[in-house]
Structure formats: C-alpha cells, structure tokens
Design a protein around this motif. Structure first.
Motif, PDB file in Angstrom:
ATOM      1  N   PHE A 378     -20.015  31.027   4.261  1.00  0.00           N
ATOM      2  CA  PHE A 378     -21.064  31.395   5.342  1.00  0.00           C
ATOM      3  C   PHE A 378     -20.947  32.360   5.341  1.00  0.00           C
ATOM      4  O   PHE A 378     -22.352  32.479   6.704  1.00  0.00           O
ATOM      5  CB  PHE A 378     -19.139  30.052   5.933  1.00  0.00           C
ATOM      6  CG  PHE A 378     -19.895  30.344   6.729  1.00  0.00           C
ATOM      7  CD1 PHE A 378     -21.035  29.365   8.084  1.00  0.00           C
ATOM      8  CD2 PHE A 378     -19.563  30.764   7.896  1.00  0.00           C
ATOM      9  CE1 PHE A 378     -21.085  29.418   8.739  1.00  0.00           C
ATOM     10  CE2 PHE A 378     -19.395  31.120   9.981  1.00  0.00           C
ATOM     11  CZ  PHE A 378     -21.085  29.804  10.616  1.00  0.00           C
ATOM     12  N   TYR A 379     -20.661  33.727   5.664  1.00  0.00           N
ATOM     13  CA  TYR A 379     -20.495  35.324   6.395  1.00  0.00           C
ATOM     14  C   TYR A 379     -21.741  35.280   5.557  1.00  0.00           C
ATOM     15  O   TYR A 379     -23.133  36.039   6.582  1.00  0.00           O
ATOM     16  CB  TYR A 379     -19.581  35.765   5.632  1.00  0.00           C
ATOM     17  CG  TYR A 379     -19.355  37.213   7.152  1.00  0.00           C
ATOM     18  CD1 TYR A 379     -18.815  37.763   7.893  1.00  0.00           C
ATOM     19  CD2 TYR A 379     -20.203  38.237   5.785  1.00  0.00           C
ATOM     20  CE1 TYR A 379     -19.074  38.465   8.444  1.00  0.00           C
ATOM     21  CE2 TYR A 379     -20.336  39.213   6.905  1.00  0.00           C
ATOM     22  CZ  TYR A 379     -19.768  39.648   7.994  1.00  0.00           C
ATOM     23  OH  TYR A 379     -19.768  40.919   9.193  1.00  0.00           O
ATOM     24  N   LEU A 380     -22.154  35.572   4.377  1.00  0.00           N
ATOM     25  CA  LEU A 380     -23.660  35.661   3.511  1.00  0.00           C
ATOM     26  C   LEU A 380     -24.032  34.965   4.503  1.00  0.00           C
ATOM     27  O   LEU A 380     -25.457  35.640   5.012  1.00  0.00           O
ATOM     28  CB  LEU A 380     -23.483  36.088   2.219  1.00  0.00           C
ATOM     29  CG  LEU A 380     -22.047  37.091   1.837  1.00  0.00           C
ATOM     30  CD1 LEU A 380     -22.005  36.505   0.186  1.00  0.00           C
ATOM     31  CD2 LEU A 380     -22.515  38.321   1.940  1.00  0.00           C
ATOM     32  N   MET A 381     -24.989  33.702   4.411  1.00  0.00           N
ATOM     33  CA  MET A 381     -25.272  33.112   4.828  1.00  0.00           C
ATOM     34  C   MET A 381     -25.569  33.127   6.175  1.00  0.00           C
ATOM     35  O   MET A 381     -27.088  33.061   6.507  1.00  0.00           O
ATOM     36  CB  MET A 381     -24.959  31.227   4.138  1.00  0.00           C
ATOM     37  CG  MET A 381     -25.689  30.921   3.077  1.00  0.00           C
ATOM     38  SD  MET A 381     -24.839  29.127   2.394  1.00  0.00           S
ATOM     39  CE  MET A 381     -25.765  28.698   3.018  1.00  0.00           C
ATOM     40  N   ALA A 382     -24.243  33.594   6.686  1.00  0.00           N
ATOM     41  CA  ALA A 382     -25.294  33.768   8.256  1.00  0.00           C
ATOM     42  C   ALA A 382     -25.637  34.847   8.854  1.00  0.00           C
ATOM     43  O   ALA A 382     -25.973  34.742   9.753  1.00  0.00           O
ATOM     44  CB  ALA A 382     -23.208  33.423   8.803  1.00  0.00           C
ATOM     45  N   ARG A 383     -26.000  34.981   7.809  1.00  0.00           N
ATOM     46  CA  ARG A 383     -26.862  37.186   7.560  1.00  0.00           C
ATOM     47  C   ARG A 383     -27.846  36.702   7.271  1.00  0.00           C
ATOM     48  O   ARG A 383     -28.465  37.470   6.731  1.00  0.00           O
ATOM     49  CB  ARG A 383     -26.676  37.627   7.283  1.00  0.00           C
ATOM     50  CG  ARG A 383     -25.028  38.399   7.584  1.00  0.00           C
ATOM     51  CD  ARG A 383     -24.763  38.046   9.335  1.00  0.00           C
ATOM     52  NE  ARG A 383     -23.738  38.366   9.754  1.00  0.00           N
ATOM     53  CZ  ARG A 383     -22.756  37.970  10.819  1.00  0.00           C
ATOM     54  NH1 ARG A 383     -23.294  37.124  11.481  1.00  0.00           N
ATOM     55  NH2 ARG A 383     -21.840  38.533  11.108  1.00  0.00           N
ATOM     56  N   GLY A 384     -28.483  35.085   6.716  1.00  0.00           N
ATOM     57  CA  GLY A 384     -30.150  34.797   6.896  1.00  0.00           C
ATOM     58  C   GLY A 384     -29.998  34.607   4.658  1.00  0.00           C
ATOM     59  O   GLY A 384     -31.006  34.294   4.275  1.00  0.00           O
ATOM     60  N   ILE A 385     -29.058  34.833   4.468  1.00  0.00           N
ATOM     61  CA  ILE A 385     -28.764  34.968   2.826  1.00  0.00           C
ATOM     62  C   ILE A 385     -28.656  33.480   2.063  1.00  0.00           C
ATOM     63  O   ILE A 385     -27.604  32.572   2.486  1.00  0.00           O
ATOM     64  CB  ILE A 385     -28.000  36.162   2.081  1.00  0.00           C
ATOM     65  CG1 ILE A 385     -28.008  37.216   2.828  1.00  0.00           C
ATOM     66  CG2 ILE A 385     -27.206  35.962   0.416  1.00  0.00           C
ATOM     67  CD1 ILE A 385     -26.779  38.450   2.412  1.00  0.00           C
ATOM     68  N   PRO A 386     -29.948  33.549   1.918  1.00  0.00           N
ATOM     69  CA  PRO A 386     -29.838  31.782   1.139  1.00  0.00           C
ATOM     70  C   PRO A 386     -28.497  32.078  -0.051  1.00  0.00           C
ATOM     71  O   PRO A 386     -28.321  32.390  -0.628  1.00  0.00           O
ATOM     72  CB  PRO A 386     -30.918  31.394  -0.024  1.00  0.00           C
ATOM     73  CG  PRO A 386     -32.070  33.094   0.397  1.00  0.00           C
ATOM     74  CD  PRO A 386     -30.773  33.999   1.111  1.00  0.00           C
TER      75      PRO A 386
ATOM     76  N   VAL B  78     -27.291  26.780   7.222  1.00  0.00           N
ATOM     77  CA  VAL B  78     -27.186  27.993   7.581  1.00  0.00           C
ATOM     78  C   VAL B  78     -27.712  29.519   7.915  1.00  0.00           C
ATOM     79  O   VAL B  78     -27.862  30.117   8.873  1.00  0.00           O
ATOM     80  CB  VAL B  78     -25.101  28.642   7.346  1.00  0.00           C
ATOM     81  CG1 VAL B  78     -24.815  29.886   7.900  1.00  0.00           C
ATOM     82  CG2 VAL B  78     -24.737  27.329   7.628  1.00  0.00           C
ATOM     83  N   ASP B  79     -27.693  29.584   6.929  1.00  0.00           N
ATOM     84  CA  ASP B  79     -29.058  30.264   6.802  1.00  0.00           C
ATOM     85  C   ASP B  79     -30.379  30.465   7.477  1.00  0.00           C
ATOM     86  O   ASP B  79     -31.112  31.592   7.688  1.00  0.00           O
ATOM     87  CB  ASP B  79     -29.391  31.240   4.767  1.00  0.00           C
ATOM     88  CG  ASP B  79     -29.611  29.944   3.883  1.00  0.00           C
ATOM     89  OD1 ASP B  79     -29.130  29.231   4.375  1.00  0.00           O
ATOM     90  OD2 ASP B  79     -30.479  29.550   3.511  1.00  0.00           O
ATOM     91  N   ALA B  82     -30.490  31.755  10.629  1.00  0.00           N
ATOM     92  CA  ALA B  82     -29.874  33.352  10.778  1.00  0.00           C
ATOM     93  C   ALA B  82     -31.217  33.868  11.194  1.00  0.00           C
ATOM     94  O   ALA B  82     -31.759  34.515  11.358  1.00  0.00           O
ATOM     95  CB  ALA B  82     -29.296  33.713   9.942  1.00  0.00           C
ATOM     96  N   ARG B  83     -32.188  33.202   9.675  1.00  0.00           N
ATOM     97  CA  ARG B  83     -33.341  33.467   9.524  1.00  0.00           C
ATOM     98  C   ARG B  83     -34.451  33.254  11.014  1.00  0.00           C
ATOM     99  O   ARG B  83     -35.386  33.676  10.856  1.00  0.00           O
ATOM    100  CB  ARG B  83     -33.974  32.893   8.074  1.00  0.00           C
ATOM    101  CG  ARG B  83     -33.272  33.973   6.830  1.00  0.00           C
ATOM    102  CD  ARG B  83     -34.480  34.115   5.898  1.00  0.00           C
ATOM    103  NE  ARG B  83     -34.854  32.262   5.555  1.00  0.00           N
ATOM    104  CZ  ARG B  83     -33.562  31.771   4.391  1.00  0.00           C
ATOM    105  NH1 ARG B  83     -32.330  32.311   4.181  1.00  0.00           N
ATOM    106  NH2 ARG B  83     -33.677  30.338   4.099  1.00  0.00           N
ATOM    107  N   MET B  90     -19.365  37.860  14.292  1.00  0.00           N
ATOM    108  CA  MET B  90     -18.055  37.163  13.807  1.00  0.00           C
ATOM    109  C   MET B  90     -16.351  37.897  14.866  1.00  0.00           C
ATOM    110  O   MET B  90     -16.584  38.597  15.060  1.00  0.00           O
ATOM    111  CB  MET B  90     -17.314  36.704  12.717  1.00  0.00           C
ATOM    112  CG  MET B  90     -19.056  35.673  12.439  1.00  0.00           C
ATOM    113  SD  MET B  90     -18.392  34.800  10.775  1.00  0.00           S
ATOM    114  CE  MET B  90     -20.089  34.569  10.541  1.00  0.00           C
ATOM    115  N   ALA B 111     -34.043  39.018   3.262  1.00  0.00           N
ATOM    116  CA  ALA B 111     -33.570  37.492   3.579  1.00  0.00           C
ATOM    117  C   ALA B 111     -34.403  37.199   5.094  1.00  0.00           C
ATOM    118  O   ALA B 111     -35.738  36.192   5.111  1.00  0.00           O
ATOM    119  CB  ALA B 111     -32.379  36.736   2.981  1.00  0.00           C
TER     120      ALA B 111
END
Lengths: 428, 264
Positions: A378-386, B78-79, B82-83, B90, B111
């Motif tokens: 979740f943390y990584l995806m919340a930064r746009g990482i697929p 979620v991603d 962000a994009r 957090m 990304a």
C-alpha cells in the motif's frame, strides 16, 4: 543480560515430562522413530558415545546423537520417515540413496590466483576425511563411490586478491559421486565460489578446512538445469580464531538438498551462514544446516531467506544449532524467512536450538513464513508505483539482504539478475 | 485549476463485531491553491477520510463519490490515484525493508511522471530537498523508513511531497509527535510545495499548533464521522480556546470527553 541468558538456558534443561503432548524439550517428536526414543528427554545422551563411525547410533531428537559413518552399510535404506528425510521426495532422488553411483562426475574447472594449488587426488589422500564424516545415507553413498577428489589449497598467510571460481558442470544424468576438499591454511584469506551448472544427478561431499586464523568465504551456487538432482554435504571444520562465511544460493534444479555443517574445534571461531533460494513450480529446494558449538567462545550467525512461487514449489529449511556443555561464552543466532508469492507453494521451516550450558552470551532462533505485507504494498502504491513493480521491489529487497553479504561485485550482479529472471516468470 | 470533490461520503470498516460505519455523509470541495484544515477529536473519522481518499483497502465506501476534476477517484487503484495527483502523507509511514530510499524515490518519480527523471538533475534535486528538510544525506542509502524516528519519518513524507509535486496533498496528522523545531521544518516544506506547485492541501490535525505555521483558509470541524461546523481561520482560534467540548452531544460525547481528558 544475565537474566536473558538464564532464561534461554532453561530451554535446554532436562525436565521430567513433556509440556505438550507430542513435544519434548527438543521440539516436536517428528518421526515415528523419534517417538519411540523420545520418552527419555535427552535420548541423544545415551548414544553419543557410539557416534562417529561406530555405526551403532540410532536416530534421535538430539543432533549430537546422529549417526556418522564413512560406510554406506551403516546407514539403513531410507523409507522417508527418518527425521532428516521426511521432507525429501525420495522418488525424485533418482537413485542417489539406493543406486551405485557409477556415473561420470560433473567436471571441475578451477580458476583463481596462481598461488592457490589445485590437485586431483586418489581416494587414499590424507586430506580426505579431514573435515567431515558422512551424516546421512546419500552422503555415505558418495563417499563409497567417488573415484578421485579435487583438493584446493589456499597457502598459509596468502591473501587472495581475486576469488577462486570452481565451475562444477554436469553433462550426464547418470547418478554420480563427487568429492572436493577446500583447505584454507593458517592466516590465509580467500573467497571460493562453487558454481554448479548443467545437468546432473550427483551426491557431493565437500570438506572445508579453515585452519587457525584463516578467513574463508565459500559461496555454493546451484544454478542447475531444470532436470538436475543434487545432494551436497558441505562440512566445515573451524580452527582457532578462524572465520568462515558460508553462502548457499539455490535457484535451479529439480531437487537440490544442501546440508552444510560447521564444527568449531578451538576457541575464537566465527561462522556466518547465509542462504538464498527461489523455488518455482514443482521445485524442491532443501537446506539443513548444523552448527556445532563444541568449544568455548565461538560465534555463529545464520540467516536463510527464500521466496516461493507456483504450484508445488517446496522449500525446506532445518537449522540445528547445538551448544554443548563445554561451549561457554557462545554467541549464536539463527533465522529463516520465507515469502510465499503465490498459492500452492509450501515452505517448511524448523529452527532447532539445543543448549547444554547456561554460561553463554546469547542464543536465539527465529522463523517466519508469510505473504507479501499488504502495508508495504500500500505504501509503495500510494506513491504511484504500480502493483507488479511494488511487489518486485519488496521481493528484491527481501532477497538482497543475502546477496549483499557475498561482496563479490560480479557475482552480486549475476545473482541480482538471476532473481530478476525468477521474478519475471510469474510477473510477481 | 483542479478540484477535488467529496460528496456525501459514507465509509465502513469490517470489525470483529461486524460492519461499523465511520464516515456518515461527508461533503467537501478543495481547489488547488487552497488550504483546508480538518479538525476533530480522536475517533471522529479524520484519518479514515484521508485513507479512503488514498484508497486503502480496509475502508469500504458504501455510498457517495470522490472526484478529481470530474474523474471518478473511487474507480481508480491506489497507484492510479497517486499518479492522478493525490498524495497522502501518512500518520504512520510504513517501513519497507530491503528497498533503499534512493531506489524508492526514483521508482516512484518515474511512475508518477511516466518517464525516468534525468539522473543528474534528479540527484541534485533530491539532495537539495533533503538539505532543506534537514534530513541527513546518508538517509538516501538507508531502507525506506527503516529505523527512522517518528520525526524523521514525517520529514521523509514531506520530502516526497516536495519531490513528487502532487495536485492535492492530504496530511494525516503530520504534526503529531513532532517537537517545535521539526514542526517548523515540516511546515516550511508544506508551504514551499504549496507556493511552488499551487498545491491544494487538506490538513488533518488534532491540535491547533501546526496552524501557526500553515495558514488554512477553511476550517472544518469533524465529529462522529460528520462535518459539524465550518468556517475560516477564526474557527481554529476558537477551538484553541474552547476545545471540542461544545460539540459534545449524543453519541459523540463520550469520545470527546475522553479525548479532552487525554489532552489535559
């Protein structure tokens, strides 16, 4: 710290009755053979005097009591119920436990600094048997059947600037026996890479002698073809103030079973054992290690990490650490971590710790097997990482902790790429 | 100009005692360049709102909408959110072992932008941003948040905010657990991002302290999953003096009293 030591020491203290049905101080009574003997909490005690070639020992729940012998006949035929074989699919051993190992051994090609001597010797050479006695039937079978051995010697006080690479290449799938001896003489320093590749059905004994004050790293890399079956007993004898770093990396092969052991013979020794494995669908990757703290003031640290993906991917890790009565001042820790990336994979992890003295600095064991942590994703995806990239980042990071221990840049790079290829298989 | 619009949002979570509704019809509109503060006692649903906007799987939206310039945010992963330009700083940043900050920042930036940043300028930009937030240079080589103190984690959240340049930032109690110096550093970072990128900010806080450094144009008071009062900065001043007591009616009273006691 004193309190902690006392508390830990109590784990190994004998007590009259088991706390939980089916469990003794040594852990779960795992095989039917053990159930019969585990009525006495330290069944191993009775048979210890008969080990080391006596052929009288019976399997029991203390690692100290395990039968060791150069003679195949001393080991009963395997049924799969034995404690140290209960996870291994014997049918897939392709005869390593039952057949005469008459096939051609994989070819051994050594490259490294000119000062390092490489000899091919006959069975009678005095260095053979200097670091180990077979501890299981497959290892004894190889001992009985090998025709010649390769002895690699790092001369005293020589510090090898470049690594010594031993390419062990299989070309046949006839069951074969192999024997190698690595000797790091006094105060030498070297890195030896055992690079297993090709196709083979082979039982291998590797003896590692780390003489006083020597500093040796051995990396055993299993990047076999998909049909290979490999059993490798790698036994090390650690001298006074000597240091061994042992790294097992198992990636390729149908069945790979590596059983490293380190025995301290004089005070001041230090052992680090690391392992990395990545099991794909149908693969069986097993590692069983043994650290024998037989003398005082030695240190051992063990960390094995594995990732599994695909149906019937199976990894087994059993870590036996024995701190004998004489081994005061021991500092020891062992841990295993597994990441299950898909459904249908299985990881068995058994950290065994036997402590026979309370006068130690520390002893610990840990094991954890789980899926990828949703919070990390979740943390990584919340930064746009697929998601797929995030999963790879986490798995790569998880395994990188082992890779970065190797400290041979070219090899680290090669392993990083190998892990990337594994990750690409199921797009994890 | 962009608009983030939340309309009549109802959110539940699954607990062992069954499904529990936490947000009971929240509506809020934020435009880029604006700063909104959401204030409320513990357990009022502030953090749930933040996590729901970011798409945390724990929170189930049962009705209502969230849109970003008319696009359905709730339909995005979620991603994708962000994009699209949403950033959640957090409350409890997660430690990700084995992934270095450098690698993480570059991967995320790639990304978000859809292309890898130019290595030379990127490295410089990261270094400068770290220096401004008084983050030690060696943090770049460490694993994401691993072994960072609470204050360091919050600074690293703001570092990401400055580097990723989102349209909207949701700061989930970024001020909690910070000492005054760290609070100043973090607030300056938010203000820089606000000025440089015309960012819209949703500042979620329990205390009024951070509002000395980050000035909101709008203040919304959250009690028991609903906005109970809205106003300008003067509302925050009033809360500073009076606390949340005067909203204490009905079901929300117990939580407010408990929170007030904890604060005192």
């Amino acid at each position: 710290m004193t309190e902690i030591t006392t508390e830990k020491a109590r784990i190994g203290a004998p007590s009259a009755q088991p706390f939980i049905n089916g469990f003794t101080e040594e852990g779960e009574s795992l095989s039917p053979i053990n159930v019969a003997t585990s009525k006495a909490p330290l069944a191993g005690q009775a048979v210890k005097s008969h080990s080391h070639g006596g052929g009288v020992g019976i399997p029991d729940s203390s690692r100290a009591g395990r039968l060791t012998s150069y003679n195949l006949a001393d080991f009963k035929p395997l049924t799969g119920l034995e404690e140290d074989w209960r996870f291994t699919p014997l049918k897939r051993l392709r005869g390593l436990h039952s057949a005469v190992l008459a096939g051609a051994a994989p070819t051994v090609t050594v490259s490294g600094p000119a000062q390092v001597t490489v000899e091919t010797v006959a069975r009678g050479d005095k260095r053979i048997g200097s670091a180990g006695i077979p501890e299981d039937r497959v290892s004894a079978n190889a001992w009985e059947n090998f025709s010649e051995a390769t002895v690699i010697t790092v001369p005293a006080e020589f510090e090898a600037g470049a690594e010594i690479t031993v390419v062990i290449e299989g070309t046949s799938t006839e069951a074969a026996a192999q024997h190698l001896v690595i000797v790091a003489e006094k105060f030498s320093k070297a890195v030896v890479v055992l690079d297993h590749q090709g196709s083979a059905v082979v039982s291998e004994n590797i003896e590692i002698v780390v003489e006083d004050g020597a500093n040796l790293t051995v990396v055993s890399l299993q990047e076999w073809n998909a049909d290979a079956v490999h059993a490798s007993s790698q036994q090390a004898r650690i001298g006074r103030d000597a240091k061994l770093k042992h790294v097992v990396v198992s990636l390729g092969g149908d069945l790979v079973r590596v059983t490293p052991s380190a025995r301290f013979t004089a005070p001041g020794g230090e052992v680090e054992m690391y392992g990395l494995y990545f099991a794909d669908a149908g693969q069986h990757l097993e590692q069983r290690l043994f650290v024998d703290h037989a003398v005082a003031n030695c240190t051992s640290n063990v960390l094995y990490k594995g990732a599994l993906q695909g149906r019937n991917a199976h990894a087994v890790w059993v870590g036996d650490v024995l701190i004998r009565k004489e081994a005061e001042g021991t500092d020891s820790y062992e841990a295993n971590r597994n990441l299950l990336l898909t459904d249908g994979a299985r990881a068995d992890s058994v950290p065994n710790l036997e402590i026979e003295t309370g006068l130690i600095k520390g002893a610990g064991h840990a094991s954890a097997t789980g899926r990828l942590d949703d919070q990390h994703l979740f943390y990584l995806m919340a930064r746009g990482i697929p998601e797929d990239v995030a999963r790879r980042l986490v798995v790569r990071g998880f395994l990188h902790e082992i890779i970065q221990q190797i400290k041979v840049p070219a090899l680290e790079e090669r392993l990083t790429e190998a892990v990337e290829r594994e990750l690409a298989v199921t797009n994890n | 100009m962009s608009t983030l619009e939340i309309k009549d949002l109802h959110v539940s979570i699954d607990t062992e005692q069954g499904t529990k509704e936490i947000l009971k019809g929240v509506s809020l509109t934020i435009k880029t360049g604006q700063t909104h503060a959401i204030m409320g006692p513990n357990g009022s649903g502030k953090s749930t709102l933040a996590s729901t906007i970011a798409g945390h799987p724990r929170y189930k939206v049962t009705s209502g909408t969230i849109t970003l310039d008319g696009e359905d945010v709730l339909a995005m992963t979620v991603d994708q959110r962000a994009r699209a330009g949403l950033f959640l700083a957090m409350q409890y940043p997660v430690e990700v072992p084995g992934v270095s900050m450098t690698n993480f920042l570059r991967t995320a930036k790639t990304a978000i932008d859809g292309e890898a940043p130019k290595l030379r300028t990127w490295t410089k930009e990261v270094k400068a941003a770290m220096a401004q937030l008084r983050i030690d240079a060696d943090f770049a080589e460490r694993n994401v948040n691993e072994g960072f103190s609470g204050g360091e984690k919050k600074r690293v959240e703001i570092l990401q905010l400055e580097l990723f340049k989102p349209k909207f930032a949701i700061l989930d109690e970024t001020d909690s657990g910070l000492d005054v110096d760290a609070l100043k550093v973090v607030s300056e970072g938010v203000n820089r991002a606000h000025e440089a990128g015309n960012m819209g900010t949703l500042l979620i806080t329990h205390y009024t302290r951070i509002l000395r450094y980050i000035k909101p144009e709008f203040v919304h008071v959250f009690v028991d999953g609903q906005v109970v009062e809205e106003g300008g900065p003067e509302l925050a001043d009033r809360l500073e003096e009076e606390g949340y007591d005067r909203y204490a009616t009905g079901a929300g009273a117990a939580t407010i009293a408990a929170a007030a006691a904890a604060q005192a």
